[in-house]
Write an enzyme that holds these catalytic residues in place. Sequence first.
Site, PDB file in Angstrom:
ATOM      1  N   GLU A  98       0.809  -1.241   0.019  1.00  0.00           N
ATOM      2  CA  GLU A  98      -0.010  -0.099   0.023  1.00  0.00           C
ATOM      3  C   GLU A  98       0.820   1.110  -0.248  1.00  0.00           C
ATOM      4  O   GLU A  98       1.898   1.201   0.504  1.00  0.00           O
ATOM      5  CB  GLU A  98      -0.888  -0.182   1.270  1.00  0.00           C
ATOM      6  CG  GLU A  98      -2.025   1.007   1.261  1.00  0.00           C
ATOM      7  CD  GLU A  98      -2.980   1.302   0.403  1.00  0.00           C
ATOM      8  OE1 GLU A  98      -2.462   1.652  -0.711  1.00  0.00           O
ATOM      9  OE2 GLU A  98      -4.114   1.098   0.673  1.00  0.00           O
ATOM     10  N   ASP A  99       0.338   2.249  -0.614  1.00  0.00           N
ATOM     11  CA  ASP A  99       1.121   3.622  -0.268  1.00  0.00           C
ATOM     12  C   ASP A  99       0.892   4.252   1.039  1.00  0.00           C
ATOM     13  O   ASP A  99       2.318   4.813   1.398  1.00  0.00           O
ATOM     14  CB  ASP A  99       0.546   4.641  -1.440  1.00  0.00           C
ATOM     15  CG  ASP A  99      -0.907   4.966  -1.259  1.00  0.00           C
ATOM     16  OD1 ASP A  99      -1.611   4.458  -0.434  1.00  0.00           O
ATOM     17  OD2 ASP A  99      -1.435   5.656  -2.064  1.00  0.00           O
ATOM     18  N   ASP A 102      -3.366   5.269   6.851  1.00  0.00           N
ATOM     19  CA  ASP A 102      -4.002   6.682   7.535  1.00  0.00           C
ATOM     20  C   ASP A 102      -4.637   6.368   8.341  1.00  0.00           C
ATOM     21  O   ASP A 102      -4.134   6.098   9.913  1.00  0.00           O
ATOM     22  CB  ASP A 102      -4.502   7.510   6.436  1.00  0.00           C
ATOM     23  CG  ASP A 102      -5.033   8.797   6.736  1.00  0.00           C
ATOM     24  OD1 ASP A 102      -4.161   9.375   7.658  1.00  0.00           O
ATOM     25  OD2 ASP A 102      -5.964   9.596   6.331  1.00  0.00           O
ATOM     26  N   PHE A 151      -0.736  16.255   4.738  1.00  0.00           N
ATOM     27  CA  PHE A 151      -1.329  15.492   3.097  1.00  0.00           C
ATOM     28  C   PHE A 151      -0.006  15.611   2.224  1.00  0.00           C
ATOM     29  O   PHE A 151       0.515  16.649   1.971  1.00  0.00           O
ATOM     30  CB  PHE A 151      -2.318  16.579   2.476  1.00  0.00           C
ATOM     31  CG  PHE A 151      -2.937  15.697   1.515  1.00  0.00           C
ATOM     32  CD1 PHE A 151      -3.758  14.686   1.789  1.00  0.00           C
ATOM     33  CD2 PHE A 151      -2.761  16.105   0.297  1.00  0.00           C
ATOM     34  CE1 PHE A 151      -4.441  13.981   0.842  1.00  0.00           C
ATOM     35  CE2 PHE A 151      -3.406  15.358  -0.621  1.00  0.00           C
ATOM     36  CZ  PHE A 151      -3.903  14.406  -0.626  1.00  0.00           C
ATOM     37  N   ARG A 164       1.510  11.969  -9.026  1.00  0.00           N
ATOM     38  CA  ARG A 164       2.045  10.548  -8.824  1.00  0.00           C
ATOM     39  C   ARG A 164       3.578  10.312  -9.308  1.00  0.00           C
ATOM     40  O   ARG A 164       4.110   9.378  -8.764  1.00  0.00           O
ATOM     41  CB  ARG A 164       1.003   9.525  -9.152  1.00  0.00           C
ATOM     42  CG  ARG A 164      -0.264   9.455  -8.696  1.00  0.00           C
ATOM     43  CD  ARG A 164      -1.209   8.437  -9.436  1.00  0.00           C
ATOM     44  NE  ARG A 164      -2.632   8.416  -9.139  1.00  0.00           N
ATOM     45  CZ  ARG A 164      -3.194   8.220  -7.885  1.00  0.00           C
ATOM     46  NH1 ARG A 164      -2.624   7.628  -6.981  1.00  0.00           N
ATOM     47  NH2 ARG A 164      -4.561   8.061  -7.804  1.00  0.00           N
TER      48      ARG A 164
HETATM   49  P1  5GP Z   1      -7.352   5.234   5.452  1.00  0.00           P
HETATM   50  O1  5GP Z   1      -8.351   4.500   5.125  1.00  0.00           O
HETATM   51  O2  5GP Z   1      -5.970   4.590   6.236  1.00  0.00           O
HETATM   52  O3  5GP Z   1      -7.714   6.357   6.387  1.00  0.00           O
HETATM   53  O4  5GP Z   1      -6.885   5.864   4.023  1.00  0.00           O
HETATM   54  C1  5GP Z   1      -6.065   5.159   3.225  1.00  0.00           C
HETATM   55  C2  5GP Z   1      -6.045   5.713   1.878  1.00  0.00           C
HETATM   56  O5  5GP Z   1      -6.216   7.178   2.080  1.00  0.00           O
HETATM   57  C3  5GP Z   1      -4.803   5.839   1.134  1.00  0.00           C
HETATM   58  O6  5GP Z   1      -4.773   4.449   0.378  1.00  0.00           O
HETATM   59  C4  5GP Z   1      -4.710   6.869   0.233  1.00  0.00           C
HETATM   60  O7  5GP Z   1      -5.488   6.560  -0.975  1.00  0.00           O
HETATM   61  C5  5GP Z   1      -5.520   7.921   1.095  1.00  0.00           C
HETATM   62  N1  5GP Z   1      -4.412   8.882   1.800  1.00  0.00           N
HETATM   63  C6  5GP Z   1      -4.426   9.117   3.200  1.00  0.00           C
HETATM   64  N2  5GP Z   1      -3.522  10.013   3.429  1.00  0.00           N
HETATM   65  C7  5GP Z   1      -3.134  10.574   2.361  1.00  0.00           C
HETATM   66  C8  5GP Z   1      -2.171  11.355   2.074  1.00  0.00           C
HETATM   67  O8  5GP Z   1      -1.424  12.127   2.829  1.00  0.00           O
HETATM   68  N3  5GP Z   1      -1.917  11.751   0.791  1.00  0.00           N
HETATM   69  C9  5GP Z   1      -2.563  11.077  -0.324  1.00  0.00           C
HETATM   70  N4  5GP Z   1      -2.342  11.347  -1.478  1.00  0.00           N
HETATM   71  N5  5GP Z   1      -3.607  10.190   0.097  1.00  0.00           N
HETATM   72  C10 5GP Z   1      -3.805   9.805   1.121  1.00  0.00           C
END
Ligand code: 5GP
Length: 174
Positions: A98-99, A102, A151, A164
Site C-alpha cells: 500500500e502507499d 492513514d 497531506f 503521482r
Molecule cells: P485510510 O483508510 O487508512 O484512512 O486511508 C488510506 C487511503 O487514504 C490511502 O490509500 C490513500 O489513498 C489515502 N490517503 C491518506 N492520507 C493521504 C495523503 O497524505 N496523501 C494522499 N495522496 N492520499 C492519502
Amino acid sequence: MSRRIEPLITEEQIKARVKELGKQISDDYRGKDLLLIGILKGSIPFLCSLMWEIDNEKLAMDFMDVSSYGSETESSGDVKILKDIDASIKGKNVLIVEDIVDTGRTMNKLLDMLKTREPASLKICTLLDKPSRRVCDVKVDYIGFEIENKFVAGFGLDDDQYMRQLKYVGEVIF
Ligand code: 5GP
C-alpha cells in the site's frame, strides 16, 4: 490559489529504505512463495521498486483497486472493491503493498475481506504510515516511513490524481 509541494522524503531516502525493506522481506519469506498484492493506483512506484529488491524465486504479483475516501479528506470504512485480484489466494503467503495507511479503515476492511479467502499468511507493507491518525487498530508489518499528519503526494500518491510521478514524497501546501 495554486498549491505547491514541499519535499519531505527524498528520492535517495526512499531508495535506501526500499532496499532495506526488500532485504527484510527476502529474509522473512526465504524458501516460501510470496504474492504481492498492490493496491491501485498509489502503490505502483513502491511495488515496482520493492520487487526489484526482493530475492525470491516464487514471487508473484496481483492488483486490487478499492474505493477508500468517503469524503475528500477522510476514509469512511465503507470499502468497495473496484477491481479484484485475478486468482485465488488460498494457501498463499500474501503481502499487501500500500502507499499509505492513514486512519487504517481501508486496510482493516481489506484484511477482513482477504482473510475469508484463507491465505497461508497475510501481511501489510506500506511506504508511509501516519500513526497519529489511526482509528482502526491495524498491525502494519513493514513500514517505509512514519510521517506526521500532513497531506502528502508523490511516489505514487496523488494530489487530485496529479503528482503521482514525482520521485520523492512532498507535503502538499494548500
Ligand atoms: P485510510 O483508510 O487508512 O484512512 O486511508 C488510506 C487511503 O487514504 C490511502 O490509500 C490513500 O489513498 C489515502 N490517503 C491518506 N492520507 C493521504 C495523503 O497524505 N496523501 C494522499 N495522496 N492520499 C492519502
